[in-house]
Design a protein around this motif. Structure first.
Motif, PDB file in Angstrom:
ATOM      1  N   LYS A   1       7.639  -3.130 -11.039  1.00  0.00           N
ATOM      2  CA  LYS A   1       8.891  -2.411 -11.318  1.00  0.00           C
ATOM      3  C   LYS A   1       9.811  -2.383 -10.096  1.00  0.00           C
ATOM      4  O   LYS A   1      10.861  -1.739 -10.115  1.00  0.00           O
ATOM      5  CB  LYS A   1       8.584  -0.978 -11.745  1.00  0.00           C
ATOM      6  N   GLY A   2       9.406  -3.045  -9.038  1.00  0.00           N
ATOM      7  CA  GLY A   2      10.251  -3.094  -7.836  1.00  0.00           C
ATOM      8  C   GLY A   2      10.044  -1.906  -6.904  1.00  0.00           C
ATOM      9  O   GLY A   2      10.761  -1.749  -5.924  1.00  0.00           O
ATOM     10  N   ASN A   3       9.044  -1.070  -7.197  1.00  0.00           N
ATOM     11  CA  ASN A   3       8.755   0.065  -6.316  1.00  0.00           C
ATOM     12  C   ASN A   3       7.833  -0.382  -5.185  1.00  0.00           C
ATOM     13  O   ASN A   3       7.080  -1.345  -5.343  1.00  0.00           O
ATOM     14  CB  ASN A   3       8.063   1.189  -7.107  1.00  0.00           C
ATOM     15  N   PRO A   4       7.864   0.348  -4.039  1.00  0.00           N
ATOM     16  CA  PRO A   4       6.974  -0.038  -2.942  1.00  0.00           C
ATOM     17  C   PRO A   4       5.509   0.026  -3.354  1.00  0.00           C
ATOM     18  O   PRO A   4       5.096   0.960  -4.040  1.00  0.00           O
ATOM     19  CB  PRO A   4       7.256   1.011  -1.853  1.00  0.00           C
ATOM     20  N   SER A   5       4.773  -0.992  -2.977  1.00  0.00           N
ATOM     21  CA  SER A   5       3.346  -1.002  -3.254  1.00  0.00           C
ATOM     22  C   SER A   5       2.624  -1.050  -1.907  1.00  0.00           C
ATOM     23  O   SER A   5       2.745  -2.020  -1.165  1.00  0.00           O
ATOM     24  CB  SER A   5       3.004  -2.231  -4.105  1.00  0.00           C
ATOM     25  N   PHE A   6       1.938   0.032  -1.603  1.00  0.00           N
ATOM     26  CA  PHE A   6       1.265   0.148  -0.305  1.00  0.00           C
ATOM     27  C   PHE A   6      -0.063  -0.591  -0.328  1.00  0.00           C
ATOM     28  O   PHE A   6      -0.744  -0.601  -1.354  1.00  0.00           O
ATOM     29  CB  PHE A   6       1.000   1.621   0.011  1.00  0.00           C
ATOM     30  N   PRO A   7      -0.453  -1.178   0.825  1.00  0.00           N
ATOM     31  CA  PRO A   7      -1.806  -1.724   0.873  1.00  0.00           C
ATOM     32  C   PRO A   7      -2.794  -0.573   0.671  1.00  0.00           C
ATOM     33  O   PRO A   7      -2.523   0.555   1.111  1.00  0.00           O
ATOM     34  CB  PRO A   7      -1.911  -2.304   2.298  1.00  0.00           C
ATOM     35  N   PHE A   8      -3.902  -0.837  -0.011  1.00  0.00           N
ATOM     36  CA  PHE A   8      -4.782   0.275  -0.361  1.00  0.00           C
ATOM     37  C   PHE A   8      -5.294   0.999   0.887  1.00  0.00           C
ATOM     38  O   PHE A   8      -5.552   2.198   0.866  1.00  0.00           O
ATOM     39  CB  PHE A   8      -5.932  -0.200  -1.255  1.00  0.00           C
ATOM     40  N   CYS A   9      -5.341   0.277   2.026  1.00  0.00           N
ATOM     41  CA  CYS A   9      -5.894   0.911   3.230  1.00  0.00           C
ATOM     42  C   CYS A   9      -4.941   1.943   3.836  1.00  0.00           C
ATOM     43  O   CYS A   9      -5.312   2.637   4.784  1.00  0.00           O
ATOM     44  CB  CYS A   9      -6.324  -0.128   4.248  1.00  0.00           C
ATOM     45  N   SER A  10      -3.731   2.049   3.293  1.00  0.00           N
ATOM     46  CA  SER A  10      -2.840   3.107   3.786  1.00  0.00           C
ATOM     47  C   SER A  10      -3.423   4.484   3.440  1.00  0.00           C
ATOM     48  O   SER A  10      -3.156   5.465   4.118  1.00  0.00           O
ATOM     49  CB  SER A  10      -1.430   2.948   3.211  1.00  0.00           C
ATOM     50  N   THR A  11      -4.247   4.533   2.393  1.00  0.00           N
ATOM     51  CA  THR A  11      -4.879   5.817   2.039  1.00  0.00           C
ATOM     52  C   THR A  11      -6.087   6.103   2.932  1.00  0.00           C
ATOM     53  O   THR A  11      -6.669   7.169   2.875  1.00  0.00           O
ATOM     54  CB  THR A  11      -5.343   5.818   0.564  1.00  0.00           C
ATOM     55  N   LEU A  12      -6.471   5.119   3.727  1.00  0.00           N
ATOM     56  CA  LEU A  12      -7.637   5.286   4.605  1.00  0.00           C
ATOM     57  C   LEU A  12      -7.210   5.453   6.063  1.00  0.00           C
ATOM     58  O   LEU A  12      -7.984   5.238   6.986  1.00  0.00           O
ATOM     59  CB  LEU A  12      -8.558   4.054   4.489  1.00  0.00           C
ATOM     60  N   GLY A  13      -5.921   5.736   6.270  1.00  0.00           N
ATOM     61  CA  GLY A  13      -5.432   5.943   7.636  1.00  0.00           C
ATOM     62  C   GLY A  13      -5.115   4.644   8.350  1.00  0.00           C
ATOM     63  O   GLY A  13      -4.967   4.630   9.574  1.00  0.00           O
ATOM     64  N   LEU A  14      -5.016   3.551   7.608  1.00  0.00           N
ATOM     65  CA  LEU A  14      -4.748   2.257   8.262  1.00  0.00           C
ATOM     66  C   LEU A  14      -3.279   1.865   8.038  1.00  0.00           C
ATOM     67  O   LEU A  14      -2.389   2.661   8.270  1.00  0.00           O
ATOM     68  CB  LEU A  14      -5.745   1.202   7.769  1.00  0.00           C
ATOM     69  N   ASN A  15      -3.035   0.644   7.615  1.00  0.00           N
ATOM     70  CA  ASN A  15      -1.656   0.137   7.567  1.00  0.00           C
ATOM     71  C   ASN A  15      -0.696   1.043   6.777  1.00  0.00           C
ATOM     72  O   ASN A  15      -0.999   1.452   5.657  1.00  0.00           O
ATOM     73  CB  ASN A  15      -1.633  -1.256   6.927  1.00  0.00           C
ATOM     74  N   PHE A  16       0.434   1.329   7.376  1.00  0.00           N
ATOM     75  CA  PHE A  16       1.522   2.108   6.763  1.00  0.00           C
ATOM     76  C   PHE A  16       1.109   3.542   6.420  1.00  0.00           C
ATOM     77  O   PHE A  16       1.845   4.245   5.729  1.00  0.00           O
ATOM     78  CB  PHE A  16       2.071   1.408   5.493  1.00  0.00           C
ATOM     79  N   SER A  17      -0.063   3.968   6.893  1.00  0.00           N
ATOM     80  CA  SER A  17      -0.542   5.297   6.469  1.00  0.00           C
ATOM     81  C   SER A  17       0.373   6.422   6.942  1.00  0.00           C
ATOM     82  O   SER A  17       0.489   7.444   6.269  1.00  0.00           O
ATOM     83  CB  SER A  17      -1.966   5.537   6.975  1.00  0.00           C
ATOM     84  N   LYS A  18       1.039   6.210   8.109  1.00  0.00           N
ATOM     85  CA  LYS A  18       1.862   7.311   8.644  1.00  0.00           C
ATOM     86  C   LYS A  18       3.162   7.506   7.870  1.00  0.00           C
ATOM     87  O   LYS A  18       3.850   8.498   8.060  1.00  0.00           O
ATOM     88  CB  LYS A  18       2.169   7.046  10.118  1.00  0.00           C
ATOM     89  N   ILE A  19       3.523   6.556   7.038  1.00  0.00           N
ATOM     90  CA  ILE A  19       4.770   6.725   6.268  1.00  0.00           C
ATOM     91  C   ILE A  19       4.494   6.801   4.765  1.00  0.00           C
ATOM     92  O   ILE A  19       5.386   6.706   3.947  1.00  0.00           O
ATOM     93  CB  ILE A  19       5.783   5.591   6.562  1.00  0.00           C
ATOM     94  N   TYR A  20       3.209   6.955   4.458  1.00  0.00           N
ATOM     95  CA  TYR A  20       2.808   7.026   3.049  1.00  0.00           C
ATOM     96  C   TYR A  20       2.719   8.496   2.625  1.00  0.00           C
ATOM     97  O   TYR A  20       1.928   9.251   3.185  1.00  0.00           O
ATOM     98  CB  TYR A  20       1.462   6.318   2.877  1.00  0.00           C
ATOM     99  N   ASP A  21       3.565   8.871   1.686  1.00  0.00           N
ATOM    100  CA  ASP A  21       3.533  10.229   1.158  1.00  0.00           C
ATOM    101  C   ASP A  21       2.510  10.270   0.021  1.00  0.00           C
ATOM    102  O   ASP A  21       2.762   9.778  -1.083  1.00  0.00           O
ATOM    103  CB  ASP A  21       4.943  10.601   0.643  1.00  0.00           C
ATOM    104  N   LYS A  22       1.343  10.840   0.329  1.00  0.00           N
ATOM    105  CA  LYS A  22       0.224  10.814  -0.637  1.00  0.00           C
ATOM    106  C   LYS A  22       0.573  11.540  -1.930  1.00  0.00           C
ATOM    107  O   LYS A  22       0.214  11.110  -3.013  1.00  0.00           O
ATOM    108  CB  LYS A  22      -1.021  11.453  -0.018  1.00  0.00           C
ATOM    109  N   GLU A  23       1.291  12.663  -1.775  1.00  0.00           N
ATOM    110  CA  GLU A  23       1.582  13.462  -2.969  1.00  0.00           C
ATOM    111  C   GLU A  23       2.483  12.714  -3.947  1.00  0.00           C
ATOM    112  O   GLU A  23       2.263  12.710  -5.158  1.00  0.00           O
ATOM    113  CB  GLU A  23       2.245  14.773  -2.574  1.00  0.00           C
ATOM    114  N   LYS A  24       3.513  12.060  -3.368  1.00  0.00           N
ATOM    115  CA  LYS A  24       4.458  11.357  -4.254  1.00  0.00           C
ATOM    116  C   LYS A  24       4.069   9.901  -4.480  1.00  0.00           C
ATOM    117  O   LYS A  24       4.718   9.185  -5.244  1.00  0.00           O
ATOM    118  CB  LYS A  24       5.862  11.417  -3.651  1.00  0.00           C
ATOM    119  N   ASN A  25       3.032   9.452  -3.774  1.00  0.00           N
ATOM    120  CA  ASN A  25       2.598   8.053  -3.847  1.00  0.00           C
ATOM    121  C   ASN A  25       3.783   7.127  -3.568  1.00  0.00           C
ATOM    122  O   ASN A  25       4.068   6.202  -4.326  1.00  0.00           O
ATOM    123  CB  ASN A  25       1.980   7.772  -5.224  1.00  0.00           C
ATOM    124  N   HIS A  26       4.483   7.434  -2.499  1.00  0.00           N
ATOM    125  CA  HIS A  26       5.717   6.708  -2.206  1.00  0.00           C
ATOM    126  C   HIS A  26       5.947   6.623  -0.708  1.00  0.00           C
ATOM    127  O   HIS A  26       5.353   7.381   0.066  1.00  0.00           O
ATOM    128  CB  HIS A  26       6.896   7.437  -2.878  1.00  0.00           C
TER     129      HIS A  26
END
Ligand code: SF4
Ligand code: SF4
Length: 188
Positions: free
Chosen positions: A115-140
């Protein structure tokens, strides 16, 4: 179908572009040698051509590695999970690295979903790539977090899905036919 010559030329171009993409986003990326988490949880969709190419590299491996991979494949077939460790991962290394498919080449970067929305690498939820800009609550992606963390470069979303890459005009010009796209498990 096995148009590896043109496919390899295309991979060279793609790898050059990917190197620039990774470099551009390096502030957000913390991939390190030995981290293989992205090969340990997924379904690895790829085309028939990519699988044939991967198998070409597999065929050159020594018997011991082949045995390990075949055991992994047998285990995978028996357990049949939706998400799994890639059977070509041995000792935390990709045994077919130079012949890995698109999906693996783009592991770790910020891409877009269908749908053209940002898709984070799954490791962003593990404190790795892009984790510091990943809003977990909004998944965005959070622009507030980009500012808060003083990143110099704004994150960019790259269009690297199989569908996008396989339908590039260059692919058509080069006469590359990818064939059917399936999950890795369904090729084995
Ligand atoms: S093919 Fe290689 S890089 Fe891709 S998931 Fe398997 S082990 Fe990882
Ligand atoms: S993309 Fe994430 S899981 Fe994969 S190697 Fe990089 S840090 Fe590790």
């Amino acid at each position: 179908m096995n148009n590896f010559e043109n496919y390899e030329k295309f991979l060279e171009i793609l790898d050059e572009d990917l190197a620039k993409i990774f470099d551009y986003q390096k502030e957000y990326i913390c991939c390190q040698k030995g981290c293989s988490l992205c090969c340990e949880r997924g379904d690895y969709p790829m085309s028939q051509l990519e699988f044939n190419y991967l198998k070409e590299e597999y065929n050159k491996l020594d018997d011991n590695l082949k045995k390990q991979i075949n055991e992994n494949i047998e285990k995978l077939k028996k357990e049949n999970p939706d998400s799994y460790t890639c059977p070509y991962l041995t000792d935390h290394k990709c045994s077919v690295y130079s012949h890995r498919p698109f999906v693996c080449r783009a592991f770790g970067v910020l891409t877009e979903d269908s749908k053209g929305n940002p898709s984070f690498p799954f490791c962003s939820t593990l404190g790795l790539n892009f984790s510091k800009i990943y809003d977990k609550e909004k998944n965005h992606l959070s622009f507030a977090l980009v500012k808060q963390n003083n990143y110099k470069i704004f994150p960019r979303i790259f269009r690297l899905s199989n569908k996008v890459l396989m339908n590039l005009p260059l692919v058509k010009e080069m006469g590359i036919e990818f064939g059917e796209v399936k999950k890795l498990k369904d090729f084995l």
